[in-house]
Design a protein around this motif. Sequence first.
Motif, PDB file in Angstrom:
ATOM      1  N   THR A  15       0.807  -1.220   0.000  1.00  0.00           N
ATOM      2  CA  THR A  15       0.000   0.000   0.000  1.00  0.00           C
ATOM      3  C   THR A  15       0.840   1.270   0.000  1.00  0.00           C
ATOM      4  O   THR A  15       0.534   2.201  -0.719  1.00  0.00           O
ATOM      5  N   LYS A  54      -2.057  -0.559  -3.394  1.00  0.00           N
ATOM      6  CA  LYS A  54      -2.451   0.772  -3.826  1.00  0.00           C
ATOM      7  C   LYS A  54      -2.880   0.707  -5.294  1.00  0.00           C
ATOM      8  O   LYS A  54      -3.941   1.165  -5.662  1.00  0.00           O
ATOM      9  N   SER A 113     -10.036  -4.907  -5.393  1.00  0.00           N
ATOM     10  CA  SER A 113      -9.979  -4.220  -4.098  1.00  0.00           C
ATOM     11  C   SER A 113      -8.667  -3.485  -3.849  1.00  0.00           C
ATOM     12  O   SER A 113      -8.165  -3.450  -2.725  1.00  0.00           O
ATOM     13  N   SER A 158      -6.712   0.120  -3.601  1.00  0.00           N
ATOM     14  CA  SER A 158      -7.232   1.407  -3.143  1.00  0.00           C
ATOM     15  C   SER A 158      -7.265   2.473  -4.235  1.00  0.00           C
ATOM     16  O   SER A 158      -8.070   3.385  -4.176  1.00  0.00           O
ATOM     17  N   SER A 159      -6.425   2.359  -5.244  1.00  0.00           N
ATOM     18  CA  SER A 159      -6.426   3.332  -6.343  1.00  0.00           C
ATOM     19  C   SER A 159      -6.903   2.638  -7.618  1.00  0.00           C
ATOM     20  O   SER A 159      -8.082   2.403  -7.785  1.00  0.00           O
ATOM     21  N   ASN A 214     -12.124  -1.616  -7.405  1.00  0.00           N
ATOM     22  CA  ASN A 214     -10.936  -0.819  -7.105  1.00  0.00           C
ATOM     23  C   ASN A 214     -11.366   0.627  -6.862  1.00  0.00           C
ATOM     24  O   ASN A 214     -12.434   1.058  -7.281  1.00  0.00           O
ATOM     25  N   GLY A 215     -10.515   1.421  -6.229  1.00  0.00           N
ATOM     26  CA  GLY A 215     -10.855   2.790  -5.866  1.00  0.00           C
ATOM     27  C   GLY A 215     -11.056   3.714  -7.039  1.00  0.00           C
ATOM     28  O   GLY A 215     -11.965   4.527  -7.061  1.00  0.00           O
TER      29      GLY A 215
END
Length: 129
Positions: free
Chosen positions: A52, A81, A102, A104-105, A126-127
């Motif tokens: 991350t 990330k 999943s 974060s970015s 995903n983010g």
Amino acid sequence: MLCESLGLEVLVAADTGLVEGVLEVHDGGIRIGTVNYLLHSRFSNLYIAGFTNAGTGLGYGIKVEKCLGTMFENVYCRANKIGFHIYGVATSLYFASCWARSNSSYGWLIEQLLGSSFCQCLAEANGAT
């Protein structure tokens, strides 16, 4: 951080070898082609999670920079990330059954890529997909 495999298979062409500047695994993720090119290799059956490193610009499951004629098969990047980050001189790559979930970015962040194939790959939850 977790980088594990069930039946891990990483085949690197004999003329390339696992040398500094070709393949690095560190707290930012797995980085391919940092100084030298990775040629005609294969990454199979990988599960990569937990890279991350928020705020460092790192935190990718796999970052491909200088890579030619290489196959990524059944690679699962989760909870990083960025799942897959492709940037630099990357061509003739083949991605089969690769999954980015999943993160974060981005699940897949492709900034430069030529003449490559994706077969049954996906990005999910995903983010910034």
